[in-house]
Design a protein around this motif. Structure first.
Motif, mmCIF file in Angstrom:
data_model
loop_
_atom_site.group_PDB
_atom_site.id
_atom_site.type_symbol
_atom_site.label_atom_id
_atom_site.label_comp_id
_atom_site.label_asym_id
_atom_site.label_seq_id
_atom_site.Cartn_x
_atom_site.Cartn_y
_atom_site.Cartn_z
ATOM 1 N N GLY A 136 0.807 -1.204 0.000
ATOM 2 C CA GLY A 136 0.000 0.000 0.000
ATOM 3 C C GLY A 136 0.840 1.253 0.000
ATOM 4 O O GLY A 136 2.029 1.237 -0.326
ATOM 5 N N LYS A 155 -3.239 3.469 3.075
ATOM 6 C CA LYS A 155 -4.237 2.683 2.338
ATOM 7 C C LYS A 155 -3.556 1.439 1.772
ATOM 8 O O LYS A 155 -2.453 1.517 1.233
ATOM 9 C CB LYS A 155 -4.841 3.504 1.199
ATOM 10 C CG LYS A 155 -5.726 4.658 1.659
ATOM 11 C CD LYS A 155 -7.023 4.165 2.294
ATOM 12 C CE LYS A 155 -7.853 5.332 2.840
ATOM 13 N NZ LYS A 155 -8.437 6.165 1.773
ATOM 14 N N MET A 157 -3.544 -2.295 -0.580
ATOM 15 C CA MET A 157 -4.050 -2.913 -1.803
ATOM 16 C C MET A 157 -3.470 -4.318 -1.902
ATOM 17 O O MET A 157 -2.383 -4.594 -1.401
ATOM 18 C CB MET A 157 -3.679 -2.088 -3.037
ATOM 19 C CG MET A 157 -2.192 -1.969 -3.308
ATOM 20 S SD MET A 157 -1.834 -1.024 -4.816
ATOM 21 C CE MET A 157 -2.525 -2.126 -6.040
ATOM 22 N N ASP A 171 0.690 0.440 -10.236
ATOM 23 C CA ASP A 171 -0.529 0.481 -9.416
ATOM 24 C C ASP A 171 -0.374 1.450 -8.245
ATOM 25 O O ASP A 171 -1.275 2.237 -7.950
ATOM 26 C CB ASP A 171 -0.865 -0.915 -8.899
ATOM 27 C CG ASP A 171 -1.322 -1.863 -9.995
ATOM 28 O OD1 ASP A 171 -1.714 -1.375 -11.070
ATOM 29 O OD2 ASP A 171 -1.271 -3.094 -9.774
ATOM 30 N N LEU A 172 0.778 1.399 -7.587
ATOM 31 C CA LEU A 172 1.009 2.270 -6.442
ATOM 32 C C LEU A 172 1.208 3.725 -6.883
ATOM 33 O O LEU A 172 0.876 4.654 -6.133
ATOM 34 C CB LEU A 172 2.218 1.798 -5.643
ATOM 35 C CG LEU A 172 2.014 0.480 -4.882
ATOM 36 C CD1 LEU A 172 3.317 0.018 -4.247
ATOM 37 C CD2 LEU A 172 0.931 0.621 -3.817
ATOM 38 N N GLU A 174 -0.510 5.096 -9.091
ATOM 39 C CA GLU A 174 -1.873 5.609 -9.252
ATOM 40 C C GLU A 174 -2.523 5.852 -7.899
ATOM 41 O O GLU A 174 -3.248 6.837 -7.708
ATOM 42 C CB GLU A 174 -2.717 4.618 -10.068
ATOM 43 C CG GLU A 174 -2.267 4.443 -11.505
ATOM 44 C CD GLU A 174 -2.339 5.734 -12.304
ATOM 45 O OE1 GLU A 174 -3.305 6.507 -12.099
ATOM 46 O OE2 GLU A 174 -1.418 5.986 -13.107
ATOM 47 N N LEU A 175 -2.272 4.965 -6.943
ATOM 48 C CA LEU A 175 -2.871 5.090 -5.611
ATOM 49 C C LEU A 175 -2.234 6.226 -4.810
ATOM 50 O O LEU A 175 -2.934 6.987 -4.123
ATOM 51 C CB LEU A 175 -2.721 3.770 -4.849
ATOM 52 C CG LEU A 175 -3.244 3.731 -3.406
ATOM 53 C CD1 LEU A 175 -4.746 3.964 -3.375
ATOM 54 C CD2 LEU A 175 -2.891 2.393 -2.754
ATOM 55 N N GLN A 178 -3.569 9.896 -5.002
ATOM 56 C CA GLN A 178 -4.891 10.013 -4.384
ATOM 57 C C GLN A 178 -4.771 10.158 -2.868
ATOM 58 O O GLN A 178 -5.437 10.997 -2.254
ATOM 59 C CB GLN A 178 -5.733 8.784 -4.717
ATOM 60 C CG GLN A 178 -5.967 8.542 -6.196
ATOM 61 C CD GLN A 178 -6.636 7.200 -6.447
ATOM 62 O OE1 GLN A 178 -7.465 6.733 -5.657
ATOM 63 N NE2 GLN A 178 -6.282 6.561 -7.549
ATOM 64 N N ILE A 179 -3.908 9.321 -2.272
ATOM 65 C CA ILE A 179 -3.744 9.341 -0.818
ATOM 66 C C ILE A 179 -3.056 10.631 -0.376
ATOM 67 O O ILE A 179 -3.389 11.204 0.668
ATOM 68 C CB ILE A 179 -2.933 8.114 -0.353
ATOM 69 C CG1 ILE A 179 -3.567 6.824 -0.885
ATOM 70 C CG2 ILE A 179 -2.850 8.074 1.166
ATOM 71 C CD1 ILE A 179 -5.043 6.697 -0.587
#
Length: 313
Positions: A136, A155, A157, A171-172, A174-175, A178-179
């Protein structure tokens, strides 16, 4: 925190650039960007700017590239920017306490793991290498330790079975933005959570030597290595004096007692090799100066290249 912030951003690779892009698209004001000095890269060894620098140039932001932040001149230069906060994402330079204390609201770091697990340089790779089911993003308040600061927001995943470091990195990436934006939006209301140092693990840097196949390891561990070390440094082995990279493998249950590294079978599915526990099927490999290819294509042209009973180094 509804008001816009005057932000110094510090980062270097594409992962960091994704976060900077999100900040540019937000209500916040990027007053300066810090990134590593340009590095020589490619066959021509030309000086290449970082991904973060290229993005900052596109936006006309002031760019700073000190070799170190430990000298007084660099520290005074940063202090003169009068920033509200400093956001650090994969920057690559140590921030001394003077710098950490300079912005009004301190310095925040975006880290690609669920802290305190996998502090350090290679958290994404080590999560796959260790067989973790989840990873995450953690946003933490920076202190003088290595990824030891209190966590503001985290967060998780799932790590899917076929994930490589390259795909998990994406993927991270992209995450993370946001965080980060969520953290800044709620900065006044978040309660910092102190990390439990007893639960900490360290994500050591990868090396080419570590990526060389040790056939005495289990097939499961070697399969994780193949995914963890893609796109660098790639798992590899020596055969006929050539260094061969391994792109894709599969674990095959076996209960024989062949010497580790012995070729058990060769067919269109790949090269099956005995390991310390079970067998490993190599299905896509790459020879020097060649593209990665399915084993089926390779043995069609050179059927004697890999033979049952041979022992790989």
């Amino acid at each position: 925190m509804a008001n816009s912030l005057n932000i110094i951003f510090a980062g270097t690779p594409e992962f960091a650039a994704k976060h900077l892009a999100a900040l540019y698209a937000s209500e916040h004001n990027i007053i300066a960007v810090y990134t590593q000095p340009d590095r020589h890269a490619g066959r021509g060894k030309k000086l290449m700017p970082s991904a973060v620098k290229l993005l900052a140039l596109d936006h006309g932001t002031s760019i700073y590239q000190p070799a170190s932040l430990k000298n007084e001149e660099a520290q005074q230069e940063l202090a003169s920017l009068n920033a509200d906060i400093m956001i650090v994402v994969a920057y690559g330079l140590i921030l001394p306490k003077t710098v950490l204390d300079t912005p009004k609201l301190g310095c925040l770091n975006v880290h690609g793991s669920l802290l305190p697990k996998w502090r350090g340089a290679a958290p994404i790779q080590r999560a796959i290498w260790a067989g973790d089911k989840f990873t995450g993003i953690s946003v933490m308040q920076m202190d003088e330790g290595l990824d030891t600061g209190a966590v503001l927001l985290e967060k998780s995943m799932a790590i899917i079975g076929a994930a490589t470091s390259a795909s998990l990195y994406d993927d991270l990436a992209e995450l993370g933005p946001q965080i980060l934006l969520e953290t800044l939006e709620n900065l006044d209301n978040l309660t910092p959570t102190v990390q439990n140092n007893d639960e900490a693990t360290y994500a050591h840097k990868l090396s080419k030597e570590e990526a060389r196949i040790d056939w005495t390891l289990s097939a499961q561990q070697l399969a994780r290595n193949v995914r963890a070390f893609n796109p660098w440094p790639f798992v590899w082995f020596i055969h006929n004096d050539e260094s061969i990279k391994v792109w894709q493998v599969e674990v095959v249950e076996s209960f024989g007692e062949l010497t580790e590294g012995t070729i058990v079978n060769v067919d269109k599915n790949g090269i099956e090799v005995a390991t310390g526990e079970h067998n490993l099927l190599l299905s896509i490999i790459q020879f020097p100066s060649k593209k990665a290819q399915p084993v089926a294509d390779i043995i069609n042209g050179k059927p004697a290249l890999f033979v049952v009973g041979q022992r790989l180094s």
